[in-house]
Design an enzyme around this catalytic site. Structure first.
Site, PDB file in Angstrom:
ATOM      1  N   CYS A 132       0.848  -1.197   0.000  1.00  0.00           N
ATOM      2  CA  CYS A 132       0.000   0.000   0.000  1.00  0.00           C
ATOM      3  C   CYS A 132       0.883   1.246   0.000  1.00  0.00           C
ATOM      4  O   CYS A 132       0.692   2.149  -0.801  1.00  0.00           O
ATOM      5  CB  CYS A 132      -0.921  -0.009   1.209  1.00  0.00           C
ATOM      6  SG  CYS A 132      -2.126  -1.347   1.191  1.00  0.00           S
TER       7      CYS A 132
ATOM      8  N   ARG B   4      -0.249   4.226  -2.536  1.00  0.00           N
ATOM      9  CA  ARG B   4      -1.202   4.027  -3.642  1.00  0.00           C
ATOM     10  C   ARG B   4      -2.605   3.765  -3.120  1.00  0.00           C
ATOM     11  O   ARG B   4      -3.606   4.116  -3.743  1.00  0.00           O
ATOM     12  CB  ARG B   4      -0.762   2.854  -4.515  1.00  0.00           C
ATOM     13  CG  ARG B   4      -0.714   1.539  -3.740  1.00  0.00           C
ATOM     14  CD  ARG B   4      -0.962   0.310  -4.572  1.00  0.00           C
ATOM     15  NE  ARG B   4      -1.057  -0.854  -3.700  1.00  0.00           N
ATOM     16  CZ  ARG B   4      -2.174  -1.500  -3.419  1.00  0.00           C
ATOM     17  NH1 ARG B   4      -3.326  -1.104  -3.924  1.00  0.00           N
ATOM     18  NH2 ARG B   4      -2.172  -2.545  -2.619  1.00  0.00           N
TER      19      ARG B   4
ATOM     20  N   ALA C 190      -4.844   3.922   0.583  1.00  0.00           N
ATOM     21  CA  ALA C 190      -4.754   4.466   1.932  1.00  0.00           C
ATOM     22  C   ALA C 190      -6.039   4.240   2.714  1.00  0.00           C
ATOM     23  O   ALA C 190      -7.061   4.883   2.449  1.00  0.00           O
ATOM     24  CB  ALA C 190      -4.435   5.962   1.868  1.00  0.00           C
TER      25      ALA C 190
ATOM     26  N   ASN D  67       1.010   4.840   9.206  1.00  0.00           N
ATOM     27  CA  ASN D  67       1.975   5.121   8.143  1.00  0.00           C
ATOM     28  C   ASN D  67       2.680   6.454   8.366  1.00  0.00           C
ATOM     29  O   ASN D  67       3.894   6.564   8.169  1.00  0.00           O
ATOM     30  CB  ASN D  67       1.284   5.109   6.782  1.00  0.00           C
ATOM     31  CG  ASN D  67       0.550   3.816   6.490  1.00  0.00           C
ATOM     32  OD1 ASN D  67      -0.597   3.828   6.058  1.00  0.00           O
ATOM     33  ND2 ASN D  67       1.182   2.674   6.744  1.00  0.00           N
TER      34      ASN D  67
ATOM     35  N   TYR E  60     -13.436   3.061   4.741  1.00  0.00           N
ATOM     36  CA  TYR E  60     -14.359   1.941   4.567  1.00  0.00           C
ATOM     37  C   TYR E  60     -15.729   2.339   5.108  1.00  0.00           C
ATOM     38  O   TYR E  60     -15.840   3.133   6.057  1.00  0.00           O
ATOM     39  CB  TYR E  60     -13.822   0.697   5.274  1.00  0.00           C
ATOM     40  CG  TYR E  60     -12.697   0.044   4.505  1.00  0.00           C
ATOM     41  CD1 TYR E  60     -12.959  -0.740   3.378  1.00  0.00           C
ATOM     42  CD2 TYR E  60     -11.373   0.231   4.876  1.00  0.00           C
ATOM     43  CE1 TYR E  60     -11.931  -1.318   2.653  1.00  0.00           C
ATOM     44  CE2 TYR E  60     -10.329  -0.346   4.157  1.00  0.00           C
ATOM     45  CZ  TYR E  60     -10.626  -1.122   3.046  1.00  0.00           C
ATOM     46  OH  TYR E  60      -9.607  -1.685   2.318  1.00  0.00           O
TER      47      TYR E  60
END
Length: 264
Positions: free
Chosen positions: A146, A166, A168, A177, A209
């Site tokens: 990712c 790319r 997240a 991160n 999400y």
């Protein structure tokens, strides 16, 4: 860390609903950048509590070139459990690519060692890049990278780092991160006798999400607290000789943790 909250708000207001690999569904925006001045505190999200133990041990695990979760489990870190096979293996994920990228002639390249040496010998280089996105091995990875590529930049004896992510997972993944690559920037700066400047996070598909929307809205009601500072207690012989005990986050205050399901 208002910068991070602005990203949450941006996705909630502007995101488009998309399907995804996990079947969960997301609200997504494409292309976003956040900048963090590392001289003004360490960028740990304060509007929910982060498990700093997991952040540090995961980075040390990457730096070892390890791709089996046994080290993580021994240290109480479970963030990779869902993707490992019965033997704890993940395939040639981040650590493998960072430390032993395979070449066509059967050799391997230690990208991180090379970059540290380049920073010391040629700090103005525009090639201070480490990539985890090895197209030839993606199909062997339990989870494709990712956070795919990062680049260092030296100016006025200060080190900056920019990450390209790319994909997240903005609620669960991105706070980790940000902290992980900020910590790496501090470590590389120490090894190269530089001060720190900025960490720049650049995201591609930046998403929440659909089962994280309520949690994101809760987080937006919370007022950010002052950032902690990072102390590195010693300078080991190399970037690969740090231990968990070498790091201390001073005055980390946060609101309570917010639980959310992980999308596998």
């Amino acid at each position: 860390m208002k910068t991070y909250l602005q990203l949450l708000e941006h996705i909630l207001q502007q995101g488009v609903e998309k399907s995804d690999r996990t079947g969960t569904g997301t609200l997504s925006v494409f292309g976003y950048q956040m900048r963090f001045d590392l001289t003004k505190g360490f960028p740990l999200v304060t509007t929910k509590k982060l498990h700093t133990r997991s952040i540090v041990h995961e980075l040390l695990w990457f730096l070892r070139g390890d791709t089996n979760i046994s080290y993580l489990k021994e240290n109480g870190v479970t963030i990779w459990d869902e993707w490992a096979d019965n033997n704890g293996d993940l395939g040639p994920v981040y650590g493998k690519q960072w430390r032993s990228w395979p070449t066509a002639d059967g050799h391997t390249i230690d990208q991180l060692s090379d970059v540290v040496q380049q920073i010391k010998s040629n700090p103005d280089s525009r090639r201070l890049i480490v990539s985890a996105w090895n197209v030839g091995e993606l199909d062997k990875m339990a989870l494709m990278p990712c956070h795919a590529l990062f680049q260092f930049y030296v100016a006025n004896n200060k080190l900056s780092c920019q990450l390209y992510q790319r994909s997240a997972d903005v609620f669960l993944g991105v706070p980790f991160n940000i902290a992980s690559y900020s910590l790496l920037t501090h470590m590389v700066a120490q090894q190269c006798n530089l001060d720190v400047a900025e960490f720049i996070w650049t995201g591609g598909d930046c998403h929440l999400y659909l089962n994280h929307l309520e949690q994101a809205q809760i987080q937006l009601t919370r007022e950010p607290l002052p950032l902690p500072s990072l102390t590195i207690k010693r300078k080991p012989a190399s970037l690969f000789d740090y231990a968990y005990e070498d790091f201390e986050f001073l005055n980390y205050q946060s609101h309570p943790a917010i639980k959310a399901p992980i999308a596998v």
